[in-house]
Design a protein around this motif. Structure first.
Motif, short mmCIF file in Angstrom:
data_model
loop_
_atom_site.label_atom_id
_atom_site.label_comp_id
_atom_site.label_asym_id
_atom_site.label_seq_id
_atom_site.Cartn_x
_atom_site.Cartn_y
_atom_site.Cartn_z
N VAL A 318 0.77 -1.25 0.18
CA VAL A 318 -0.02 -0.20 -0.04
C VAL A 318 0.83 1.25 0.07
CG1 VAL A 318 -1.59 1.21 1.48
CG2 VAL A 318 -1.97 -1.11 0.91
N ASP A 319 1.96 1.19 0.80
CA ASP A 319 2.85 2.39 0.65
C ASP A 319 3.64 2.50 -0.68
OD1 ASP A 319 2.05 3.08 3.13
OD2 ASP A 319 3.90 2.07 4.16
N GLY A 320 3.67 1.55 -1.30
CA GLY A 320 4.15 1.52 -2.63
C GLY A 320 5.83 1.43 -2.87
N ILE A 321 6.51 2.10 -3.78
CA ILE A 321 7.92 2.02 -3.96
C ILE A 321 8.46 3.40 -3.87
CG2 ILE A 321 9.61 1.53 -5.80
CD1 ILE A 321 7.08 0.25 -7.36
N ASP A 322 9.57 3.35 -3.08
CA ASP A 322 10.28 4.59 -2.78
C ASP A 322 11.21 4.68 -4.17
OD1 ASP A 322 12.22 6.45 -2.25
OD2 ASP A 322 12.44 5.76 0.08
N LEU A 323 10.95 5.49 -4.96
CA LEU A 323 11.62 5.59 -6.26
C LEU A 323 13.27 6.00 -5.90
CD1 LEU A 323 9.21 7.22 -8.69
CD2 LEU A 323 9.89 4.53 -8.35
N SER A 324 13.46 6.76 -5.09
CA SER A 324 14.85 7.18 -4.84
C SER A 324 15.79 6.07 -4.28
CB SER A 324 14.99 8.48 -3.94
OG SER A 324 14.17 8.09 -2.57
N ALA A 325 15.23 5.20 -3.64
CA ALA A 325 15.79 3.83 -2.96
C ALA A 325 16.04 3.03 -4.13
CB ALA A 325 14.74 3.24 -1.95
N ILE A 326 15.22 2.98 -5.15
CA ILE A 326 15.32 2.04 -6.46
C ILE A 326 16.67 2.46 -7.13
CG2 ILE A 326 14.37 1.34 -8.31
CD1 ILE A 326 13.16 -0.15 -6.17
N ASP A 327 16.63 3.92 -7.13
CA ASP A 327 17.73 4.47 -7.96
C ASP A 327 19.20 4.21 -7.27
OD1 ASP A 327 19.21 6.19 -9.52
OD2 ASP A 327 18.14 8.03 -9.43
N ILE A 328 19.06 4.47 -5.91
CA ILE A 328 20.31 4.45 -5.13
C ILE A 328 20.79 2.73 -5.32
CG2 ILE A 328 21.39 3.89 -2.73
CD1 ILE A 328 19.72 6.47 -2.34
N ARG A 329 19.82 1.76 -5.21
CA ARG A 329 20.04 0.48 -5.46
C ARG A 329 20.53 -0.19 -6.91
NH1 ARG A 329 17.23 -4.21 -1.45
NH2 ARG A 329 18.92 -5.68 -1.78
N TYR A 330 19.75 0.51 -7.72
CA TYR A 330 19.91 -0.13 -9.15
C TYR A 330 20.50 0.88 -10.11
CZ TYR A 330 17.29 -3.97 -7.40
OH TYR A 330 17.02 -5.25 -6.32
N GLY A 331 20.50 2.02 -9.79
CA GLY A 331 21.19 3.33 -10.62
C GLY A 331 20.02 3.42 -11.87
N VAL A 332 18.89 3.32 -11.48
CA VAL A 332 18.04 3.41 -12.67
C VAL A 332 16.73 4.51 -12.12
CG1 VAL A 332 15.78 2.32 -13.76
CG2 VAL A 332 18.00 1.10 -13.53
N ASP A 333 16.64 5.55 -13.03
CA ASP A 333 15.41 6.41 -12.95
C ASP A 333 14.33 5.83 -13.29
OD1 ASP A 333 13.52 8.45 -13.26
OD2 ASP A 333 14.91 10.10 -13.49
N VAL A 334 13.29 5.51 -12.48
CA VAL A 334 12.16 4.40 -12.84
C VAL A 334 11.17 5.23 -13.66
CG1 VAL A 334 10.25 3.31 -12.03
CG2 VAL A 334 12.28 2.92 -11.01
N TRP A 335 11.10 6.82 -13.26
CA TRP A 335 9.96 7.48 -14.04
C TRP A 335 10.63 7.99 -15.38
CZ3 TRP A 335 5.21 7.44 -13.20
CH2 TRP A 335 4.36 8.17 -13.88
N ALA A 336 12.00 7.98 -15.63
CA ALA A 336 12.30 8.26 -16.84
C ALA A 336 12.38 7.26 -17.64
CB ALA A 336 13.94 8.76 -16.77
N ARG A 337 12.36 5.86 -17.23
CA ARG A 337 12.35 4.68 -18.00
C ARG A 337 10.99 4.20 -18.28
NH1 ARG A 337 15.53 -1.05 -17.12
NH2 ARG A 337 17.45 0.30 -17.23
N PHE A 338 10.10 4.35 -17.27
CA PHE A 338 8.81 3.81 -17.48
C PHE A 338 7.73 4.87 -17.70
CE2 PHE A 338 11.26 0.35 -15.39
CZ PHE A 338 11.17 -0.69 -16.26
N GLY A 339 7.94 5.85 -17.30
CA GLY A 339 7.04 6.98 -17.13
C GLY A 339 5.96 7.12 -18.12
N ASP A 340 6.45 7.20 -19.37
CA ASP A 340 5.38 7.35 -20.49
C ASP A 340 4.28 6.25 -20.28
OD1 ASP A 340 6.83 9.29 -21.50
OD2 ASP A 340 7.79 8.05 -23.08
N GLU A 341 4.55 5.07 -19.97
CA GLU A 341 3.57 4.01 -19.99
C GLU A 341 2.89 4.01 -18.76
OE1 GLU A 341 5.16 -0.24 -21.30
OE2 GLU A 341 6.67 1.05 -21.08
#
Ligand code: SF4
Length: 376
Positions: A318-341
């Motif tokens: 329910v609290d979802g995903i912390d995108l900054s934690a994903i960026d630190i762990r995987y080096g990926v900007d999730v919104w830049a990669r998947f934001g369009d979809e």
């Protein structure tokens, strides 16, 4: 910290909808299986540098409550001698209502189990019979009372919705009945009828059908509202809990954690490698007895698979995903990669993107698989 999962593949009867890795109880096979489990756990420890830390042990099945309390104690002892198990450990035992008595539950408690997860499924006897379950609604209620009397202060109940012939009012009566038992945690599952399940044939013969999709959505939403109204807060798509009573073990699966699985068919994930033990019980025992590895299908996940899994499972919370934690762990900007979809789901009110957070709304949870498909 690691979670330790222990699979117990025995059941007193096979339910007509079941798709789990299980078989009929056999006392001799069970005794040999417990020996193999203890050997696997003790043997696995040196494979990891030093004593790895763990803070949860989860007995899943099958029907783990068919083991004797002394057998559960032996397995817990193997875990604590092989791993650095935290003092405030959570030790869960899945239990079927018909397999327990107050004395057995007290003995499980004395063995170290501190959380019970009861497979109640329904509090309607006709529904339980349709599912070929062995217990009645009254036995389920008694089992929860016996758990409290035996000293358990962390009791979870599994319920299944969208059952054959189930009306919305039937389902909500079960939800209200479960609330009356004052559980600490409730899991709500949607019945899936597999193509070769005996239940499918029984449904055809008896002309039982499942409610239309829209009714199922309303069943889910209304149940969540009623559970939340009594302080059981939703924290995952299928799970609600009182404060501090979320399943610490299952949270590892949804928050990019690591776990080791023991027993036939158990899965493990550690250091980016995923593996699975052989499924057949006899095959598993035979491999352990000749000192061979029970694991098959070991595979190092690619960085994209690890990222996909972290996003896919994290969105269940329910609290979802912390995108900054994903960026630190995987080096990926999730919104830049998947934001369009993802934007289309945000526009439809199914997804919220606020600051560094990304989470499903309750409407979004009804179509979670469509949103998650973006990541995998
Ligand atoms: S008790 Fe659970 S694991 Fe066993 S047959 Fe029934 S559904 Fe499957």
């Amino acid at each position: 910290m690691l979670g330790l999962y222990v699979h117990v593949p025995f059941c007193s009867a096979i339910c007509n909808y079941c798709n789990f890795n299980r078989g009929l109880f056999d006392a001799d096979l069970k005794a040999r299986y417990v020996d193999a489990l203890v050997a696997e756990i003790e043997r696995s420890a040196p494979a990891f540098a030093g004593r790895a830390a763990a803070d949860t042990i989860y007995f899943g099945g099958g029907t783990p409550s068919l083991l004797e309390p002394e057998e559960i104690a032996r397995i817990i002892a193997a875990c604590t001698s092989s791993f650095d198990v935290a003092a405030d450990r959570e030790i869960t035992l899945e239990a079927n209502p018909e397999s327990v008595t107050e004395a057995r539950l007290a003995a499980f408690r004395a063995a170290g189990v501190n959380r019970l997860s009861f497979g109640v499924q329904s509090l309607n006897d006709a529904e339980l019979q349709r599912l070929s379950r062995l217990h009645s609604a009254a036995r389920a209620r008694d089992a929860v009372a016996e758990a409290r009397a035996a000293g358990f202060d962390n009791v979870s109940i599994d319920l299944m919705m969208w059952l054959p012939g189930q009306r919305t009012s039937d389902w909500l009566a079960t939800v209200d009945g479960a609330i009356a038992l004052a559980p600490d945690h409730v899991s709500l599952y949607l019945l899936e009828v597999y193509p070769n399940a005996p239940l499918k044939e029984a449904m055809a013969r008896a002309h039982w059908s499942q409610a239309p999709d829209d009714d199922a959505a309303a069943m889910y939403t209304t149940a969540m509202e009623r559970l939340e109204a009594v302080g059981l807060r939703q924290y995952e798509i299928s799970n609600v809990a009182r404060a501090g009573r979320q399943s610490r073990h299952n949270l590892k699966y949804w928050s990019d954690g690591e776990w080791l699985g023991f027993g036939c068919g158990a899965h493990s994930t550690r250091d980016g490698v995923r593996w699975k033990n052989v499924s057949a019980t006899e095959d598993y025992i035979e491999r352990i007895s000749r000192q061979a590895s029970p694991s098959v299908d070991a595979r190092r996940l690619s960085p994209d698979e690890r990222l996909g899994d972290a996003l896919f499972t994290g969105l269940r919370l329910v609290d979802g995903i912390d995108l900054s934690a994903i960026d630190i762990r995987y080096g990926v900007d999730v919104w830049a990669r998947f934001g369009d979809e993802l934007q289309a789901f945000v526009d439809a009110g199914c997804l919220r993107h606020e600051g560094n957070g990304l989470r499903l709304t309750r409407e979004g949870m009804l179509i979670a698989h469509e949103v998650m498909a973006v990541f995998v």
